[in-house]
Write a protein that holds these residues in place. Structure first.
Motif, PDB file in Angstrom:
ATOM      1  N   HIS A  36       0.859  -1.180   0.000  1.00 12.06           N
ATOM      2  CA  HIS A  36       0.000   0.000   0.000  1.00 12.06           C
ATOM      3  C   HIS A  36       0.902   1.239   0.000  1.00 12.06           C
ATOM      4  N   LEU A  37       0.944   1.941  -1.141  1.00 12.64           N
ATOM      5  CA  LEU A  37       1.751   3.154  -1.239  1.00 12.64           C
ATOM      6  C   LEU A  37       0.964   4.331  -0.669  1.00 12.64           C
ATOM      7  N   ARG A  65      -0.725  11.510  -7.567  1.00 14.34           N
ATOM      8  CA  ARG A  65      -1.399  10.255  -7.958  1.00 14.34           C
ATOM      9  C   ARG A  65      -0.744   9.667  -9.213  1.00 14.34           C
ATOM     10  N   LEU A  68       2.520   8.036  -8.295  1.00  9.57           N
ATOM     11  CA  LEU A  68       2.298   6.733  -7.660  1.00  9.57           C
ATOM     12  C   LEU A  68       1.904   5.683  -8.694  1.00  9.57           C
ATOM     13  N   SER A  84      -2.756   2.429  -3.747  1.00  8.83           N
ATOM     14  CA  SER A  84      -2.125   3.676  -3.304  1.00  8.83           C
ATOM     15  C   SER A  84      -3.152   4.655  -2.764  1.00  8.83           C
TER      16      SER A  84
END
Length: 140
Positions: A36-37, A65, A68, A84
Motif C-alpha cells: 500500500h503506497l 497520484r 504513484l 495507493s
C-alpha cells in the motif's frame, strides 16, 4: 511474515524510495504480501493559498497520484497486489493514520540523512518509529 506493507513515498523525491520499493517487491513475491503506497502532500495554509494559482492543491494531488501510478507500473506485480493513497497534511501524522486505516502490519520506509537533533534517523522516520501501530523497517 507480513500481510500488508505501507510504503511512504515522498512526492518531491520519489526516487529516494527506490530501496524500500525493491524490498517491498521482494516481500510481496516471497511472502504474498500486499503493498500500500502512500504519498503525503503538505497542506497549503490559507494565507499561502491566496498567493498561489487557483487549484494548486488539486493539481499537486493529481500529479502525486500520477507519480504513484508510474511507480506501481514499474513494480511489475500482478493486479491487486499494490494500491495507493494520496493524503494531505504532515508526513508522520498522515503516514501513521494511513497505516492504521489500511490495516498494515509493516511500515517500510527510507530515511533522509539526519541532522544533529535526529542523529540516528530523520525526523519523520523518528516520529513514525516512536508512534507506529505496527512494525517499522527503516532503510538508510
Amino acid at each position: 511474515m507480513f500481510k500488508k506493507i505501507l510504503l511512504p513515498i515522498d512526492p518531491a523525491e520519489p526516487a529516494f524510495a527506490d530501496a524500500a520499493i525493491e524490498k517491498a517487491v521482494t516481500f510481496a513475491k516471497d511472502y504474498g504480501a500486499k503493498i500500500h503506497l502512500v504519498a503525503v502532500c503538505p497542506e497549503v495554509q490559507t494565507f499561502v493559498a491566496s498567493q498561489l494559482p487557483e487549484g494548486f492543491q488539486e493539481k499537486e494531488v493529481a500529479e502525486t497520484r500520477s507519480t504513484l501510478d508510474e511507480i506501481i507500473a514499474k513494480m511489475g506485480l500482478a493486479g491487486g497486489v499494490v494500491d495507493s493513497q494520496v493524503r494531505i497534511g504532515s508526513v508522520y501524522h498522515e503516514v501513521l493514520e494511513e497505516a492504521q486505516a489500511a490495516d498494515c502490519d509493516l511500515i517500510l520506509m527510507t530515511s533522509h540523512k539526519p541532522g544533529l537533533s535526529t542523529y540516528f534517523i530523520g525526523s519523520n522516520a523518528a516520529h513514525i518509529v516512536r508512534h507506529a501501530p505496527c512494525s517499522v523497517m527503516v532503510l538508510r
